[in-house]
Write a protein that holds these residues in place. Structure first.
Motif, mmCIF file in Angstrom:
data_model
loop_
_atom_site.group_PDB
_atom_site.id
_atom_site.type_symbol
_atom_site.label_atom_id
_atom_site.label_comp_id
_atom_site.label_asym_id
_atom_site.label_seq_id
_atom_site.Cartn_x
_atom_site.Cartn_y
_atom_site.Cartn_z
ATOM 1 N N UNK A 269 20.927 0.939 -14.910
ATOM 2 C CA UNK A 269 19.695 0.166 -15.021
ATOM 3 C C UNK A 269 18.641 0.573 -13.989
ATOM 4 N N UNK A 270 18.899 1.649 -13.259
ATOM 5 C CA UNK A 270 17.884 2.271 -12.424
ATOM 6 C C UNK A 270 17.607 1.622 -11.099
ATOM 7 N N UNK A 271 18.369 0.606 -10.699
ATOM 8 C CA UNK A 271 18.017 -0.136 -9.500
ATOM 9 C C UNK A 271 18.232 0.646 -8.207
ATOM 10 N N UNK A 272 19.024 1.696 -8.232
ATOM 11 C CA UNK A 272 19.225 2.448 -6.993
ATOM 12 C C UNK A 272 17.961 3.190 -6.554
ATOM 13 N N UNK A 273 16.979 3.336 -7.458
ATOM 14 C CA UNK A 273 15.734 4.020 -7.087
ATOM 15 C C UNK A 273 14.713 3.071 -6.476
ATOM 16 N N UNK A 274 15.027 1.789 -6.414
ATOM 17 C CA UNK A 274 14.066 0.827 -5.883
ATOM 18 C C UNK A 274 13.647 1.137 -4.446
ATOM 19 N N UNK A 275 14.557 1.541 -3.542
ATOM 20 C CA UNK A 275 14.127 1.833 -2.177
ATOM 21 C C UNK A 275 13.067 2.931 -2.076
ATOM 22 N N UNK A 276 13.014 3.836 -3.045
ATOM 23 C CA UNK A 276 12.026 4.920 -2.988
ATOM 24 C C UNK A 276 10.800 4.638 -3.854
ATOM 25 N N UNK A 277 10.765 3.491 -4.526
ATOM 26 C CA UNK A 277 9.626 3.157 -5.386
ATOM 27 C C UNK A 277 8.421 2.787 -4.534
ATOM 28 N N UNK A 278 7.252 3.179 -4.991
ATOM 29 C CA UNK A 278 6.012 2.879 -4.275
ATOM 30 C C UNK A 278 5.093 2.017 -5.122
ATOM 31 N N UNK A 279 4.410 1.094 -4.481
ATOM 32 C CA UNK A 279 3.357 0.300 -5.115
ATOM 33 C C UNK A 279 2.097 0.460 -4.280
ATOM 34 N N UNK A 280 0.958 0.290 -4.915
ATOM 35 C CA UNK A 280 -0.340 0.433 -4.259
ATOM 36 C C UNK A 280 -0.565 -0.765 -3.345
ATOM 37 N N UNK A 281 -0.458 -0.550 -2.025
ATOM 38 C CA UNK A 281 -0.583 -1.667 -1.087
ATOM 39 C C UNK A 281 -2.009 -2.171 -0.960
ATOM 40 N N UNK A 282 -2.986 -1.405 -1.437
ATOM 41 C CA UNK A 282 -4.347 -1.941 -1.432
ATOM 42 C C UNK A 282 -4.488 -3.045 -2.475
ATOM 43 N N UNK A 283 -3.753 -2.931 -3.573
ATOM 44 C CA UNK A 283 -3.742 -3.975 -4.593
ATOM 45 C C UNK A 283 -2.671 -5.031 -4.325
ATOM 46 N N UNK A 284 -1.572 -4.591 -3.720
ATOM 47 C CA UNK A 284 -0.428 -5.484 -3.518
ATOM 48 C C UNK A 284 -0.012 -5.430 -2.047
ATOM 49 N N UNK A 285 -0.764 -6.113 -1.182
ATOM 50 C CA UNK A 285 -0.520 -6.023 0.264
ATOM 51 C C UNK A 285 0.843 -6.557 0.701
ATOM 52 N N UNK A 286 1.519 -7.343 -0.128
ATOM 53 C CA UNK A 286 2.841 -7.862 0.257
ATOM 54 C C UNK A 286 3.943 -6.833 0.071
ATOM 55 N N UNK A 287 3.613 -5.716 -0.547
ATOM 56 C CA UNK A 287 4.625 -4.695 -0.825
ATOM 57 C C UNK A 287 5.037 -3.992 0.458
ATOM 58 N N UNK A 288 6.298 -4.082 0.818
ATOM 59 C CA UNK A 288 6.828 -3.386 1.989
ATOM 60 C C UNK A 288 8.340 -3.237 1.822
ATOM 61 N N UNK A 289 8.977 -2.612 2.811
ATOM 62 C CA UNK A 289 10.417 -2.369 2.714
ATOM 63 C C UNK A 289 11.213 -3.669 2.670
ATOM 64 N N UNK A 290 10.725 -4.696 3.346
ATOM 65 C CA UNK A 290 11.434 -5.970 3.334
ATOM 66 C C UNK A 290 11.447 -6.576 1.937
ATOM 67 N N UNK A 291 10.309 -6.497 1.233
ATOM 68 C CA UNK A 291 10.247 -7.030 -0.124
ATOM 69 C C UNK A 291 11.124 -6.202 -1.059
ATOM 70 N N UNK A 292 11.117 -4.881 -0.903
ATOM 71 C CA UNK A 292 11.988 -4.031 -1.719
ATOM 72 C C UNK A 292 13.451 -4.387 -1.505
ATOM 73 N N UNK A 293 13.826 -4.583 -0.239
ATOM 74 C CA UNK A 293 15.204 -4.944 0.058
ATOM 75 C C UNK A 293 15.589 -6.277 -0.556
#
Length: 532
Positions: A269-293
């Motif tokens: 189901x692809x979840x192991x790639x989540x740590x390397x996934x990127x989101x645009x932090x200018x649009x989504x400022x809450x996106x960080x490693x803590x949220x990914x974890x």
């Protein structure tokens, strides 16, 4: 009708027709050559994967090193292990194995606690190739490294190497043991999963106890067997369905089963790639490693509910989500009843999106391919335009639905987009990191409506019941566990076995499904039954 042979995420589809349906259990694609290659051996010869290598040396030596992270990646289709061993044996990989063996042996003997795992007696008390302590060390370490007892000739060979290191190379007893350990770590019997041949004491083609133990341990732990599995193998206990079922329960309750969630679910189901996934932090400022974890922890807890938590797989698209303090803000604007099941988990919604926008085509493609095993392959030698590039437009996509309407206007694209878009667009209320929204960044209102099999729905909550019904007749989870356990893509000849496994499983827990697979003939026998 859903199972189109041609689809590309985020782009125009070039297809003559879309055939097949959700839940369709037609035979998986397999060439005659591939089918012939597995007609005798139920599990092909293969390397340990990178994660398996790292886990194996950690449990064998007590090391925290991860040398396989630097090994060349294998180009497997499906799971990492579904790859031919010899075709991927490059000079770079061989050199990596030798370098890793040197580093690992040095690391193991640099630490007293790790050294004690190997030195089960004091080799300084003996001398020569008949040194009883040295031979005991070789036998005990070799059993765990090769996942089977060493043959007498193997013990003699390594004992002679130990003696040569002491006399010719003038090494101390401990240094000589380290020298032997390094050699063992470069043996094909360590690096490859090798099943040696029929056990004459069993029915034709039956695996011996150590081979069953290894199949179990690499299925559920991605690592070598523990002492209890080795003892069960030695006592010839891994032969009954009851014993195998008890081992599955025990092993899934062990912390080492985290590897099953990371490697089985993570690849399926692809979840192991989540740590390397990127989101645009200018649009989504809450996106960080803590949220990914937090997303990864939540989805793994969700998987656990269907594996060891007693929740049946039939609820996979409808079950409530595990609570998470860090993810709560993403749920803040949810209307009542809109957030349930795997498809509205932030991990899935994020991984099936681009960094700056959602991708309905990708979301639909993931649902069809991963949850329903409907293969989607882009056409060869075709330049598929990016969404938003139609009609010479430039700039980012502001309203995905409008852009997809342009693709559906093309006769070449409409056949499949008419199928895919309703599924993907049903999730448009969820942004690229899984938060609920009512409008696009440009102010356009979100429209998540669609029609499935003639029935209109308002959003994903209205589509899910139809997807649940379609999943009832499918065999996709059984096919995935079968493929992961047998380390190969199912062949057309496996179709009957997989259907039987699915019927016996009946949509229970994944632990129940694993038990059905490991008690099947395909898992317990080396040779395939050609009569079927």
């Amino acid at each position: 009708m859903f199972a189109s042979p041609w689809i590309a995420a985020g782009g125009c589809l070039l297809s003559i027709s879309c055939t097949g349906a959700l839940g369709d259990d037609s035979p998986p694609e397999q060439t005659p050559e591939q089918d012939a290659a597995i007609a005798i051996d139920g599990m092909p010869l293969h390397h340990m994967t990178a994660s398996e290598y790292n886990s194996t040396v950690a449990h064998l030596l007590g090391t925290s090193l991860r040398p396989a992270d630097g090994f060349p990646a294998f180009g497997a289709k499906g799971f990492d292990a579904n790859v031919n061993a010899l075709s991927n044996l490059s000079q770079v990989l061989v050199q990596g194995y030798y370098d890793a063996a040197r580093t690992l042996a040095e690391d193991a003997f640099s630490d007293e606690a790790q050294r004690a795992k190997i030195l089960v007696c004091d080799p300084a008390e003996g001398a020569g190739a008949d040194d009883a302590c040295a031979r005991e060390i070789i036998e005990r370490f070799g059993l765990r490294a090769f996942r089977r007892p060493l043959e007498a000739a193997e013990v003699d060979r390594y004992a002679a190497q130990y003696d040569d290191a002491r006399t010719t190379l003038e090494m101390s007893p401990v240094e000589a043991v380290q020298h032997v350990v390094r050699t063992v770590l470069t043996s094909p019997h360590f690096l490859l999963r090798i099943e040696l041949g029929p056990d004459s004491a069993r029915s034709p083609g039956a695996l011996n106890g150590y081979e069953v133990a290894s199949r179990l341990s690499y299925l559920l732990w991605s690592s070598l067997p523990d002492d209890e599995l080795f003892d069960a193998a030695e006592g010839d206990q891994l032969v009954t369905e009851g014993e195998l079922g008890q081992q599955v329960d025990r092993m899934l309750a062990d912390p080492k089963s985290a590897a099953f969630f990371q490697n089985f679910y993570g690849q399926w189901l692809g979840t192991r790639t989540l740590p390397s996934h990127n989101a645009d932090t200018t649009q989504f400022p809450s996106w960080d490693d803590e949220l990914k974890g937090a997303m990864l922890d939540q989805v793994n807890e969700y998987f656990a509910g269907f594996t060891t938590g007693g929740r049946p797989w039939s609820e996979f698209l409808t079950a409530p989500h595990p609570e998470s303090r860090l993810i709560e803000p993403l749920y803040a604007n949810d209307p009542e009843g809109v957030r349930e099941g795997f498809l509205t988990l932030p991990a899935f919604l994020t991984l099936s999106s681009r960094a700056d926008r959602t991708s309905p085509t990708s979301r639909a493609k993931t649902i069809l391919e991963q949850l329903f095993c409907a293969p989607m392959v882009p056409p060869a030698n075709v330049d598929i335009p990016e969404l938003g590039a139609a009609d010479g437009e430039e700039g980012g996509v502001t309203n995905v639905r409008k852009e997809l309407e342009k693709h559906r206007a093309s006769p070449d694209c409409a056949g499949c987009h008419d199928v895919l878009d309703p599924i993907g667009l049903s999730l448009e209320h969820f942004d690229p990191i899984g938060a609920y929204r009512t409008q696009y960044p440009n102010g356009d209102p979100i429209d998540a409506t669609g029609v499935y099999e003639g029935e209109a729905f308002e959003d994903i909550s209205g589509l899910v019941p139809a997807l649940v019904e379609a999943a009832r007749s499918g065999t996709c989870p059984s096919e995935q566990v079968f493929s992961y356990a047998l380390r190969r893509r199912p062949s057309a000849g496996d179709r009957t076995r997989i259907k039987e496994i699915a019927a016996r499983w009946g949509g229970g827990t994944i632990a129940d499904l694993v038990k059905q697979v490991v008690t099947s003939e395909a898992f317990r026998l080396r040779a395939k039954d050609k009569a079927r």
